[in-house]
Write an enzyme that holds these catalytic residues in place. Sequence first.
Site: not given
Length: 302
Positions: A18, A144, A210, A249, A251, A264, A266, A270
């Site tokens: 990443e 990602s 992305y 974060r 999700d 998951e 994070n 990002g």
Amino acid sequence: MSDDFGKVAVLMGGDSNERAVSLLSGEAVLHALKRLGINAEAFDPSSRDINEIQSYNRVFITLHGRGGEDGSVQAFLKSKNVAYTGSDSLSSAIGMDKIKTKLLWRSLNIPTPDFLQVNEKTSYIEILDAISVPFFIKPSNEGSSIGIDKIKNEKQYQEAFLKTSKIDTNVIVEKFVDGEEFTVAIVNGKTFPVIKIKPSNEFYDYEAKYIKDDTQYICPSGIEKNKEASISEEALKAFKAVGCSSWGRVDFMMDKAGRHYFIEVNTSPGMTSHSLVPMAAKEVGINFDQLVLEILKTADVK
């Protein structure tokens, strides 16, 4: 304000899969810190001796993936008594590992899709017995959406397993939740409004995150207000269950019957133009520079 934080290193780049995204996040954060008058510099551990980080008062971590989110850099910074943003080394390591995270959530009755750790000896029949088709195959320790495929038949599974097992020796298959994807941003113990993610691709993969510009991010999410508040509270519980702090974060997916499942956590999200945490912050009137400042304020020695 600039003197309050001393000299700040924005840790970016690194050598994970990443790296490209991390550089984008790092540049955005660096420019915000400079606009705020903070003495900040880029620090790429792939081109500098990591020991030089001791000359900084604080570190803003924008490394993604292995080496950035797996607890290793966090443990190093703690050993050098340097304050940093994000979760500590243990919770970062757990959060990076989807299998460990999901086992922990399961033990606390936090809803997460059915899953199975697989290896070259796992038969396709075993997977069908455990979770049925379609399902996702994922490397347990990547972010990602790297190495993720949606599987509908055995041939697809065999091809995907060969590819995914080269990325990570720990491979997970996870039940497909037929519904919509959402995310909850968390900064300093507070949740931001939920964002609904609508990719034009079949699922929210690396390209949708992305590269493509046609993924829709919907905030307010459209979830009924009381239900969103309840899910956000549970997302914070899921975040804290892993031991996470500072910011991050969580999700989740919601199926057509309105049941939600956490996917998951994070621990180093990002911070690019496509990123979700800045988007959620904006919804409550917090601009990018203010967000960066709020995250920096959480930096400590963990």
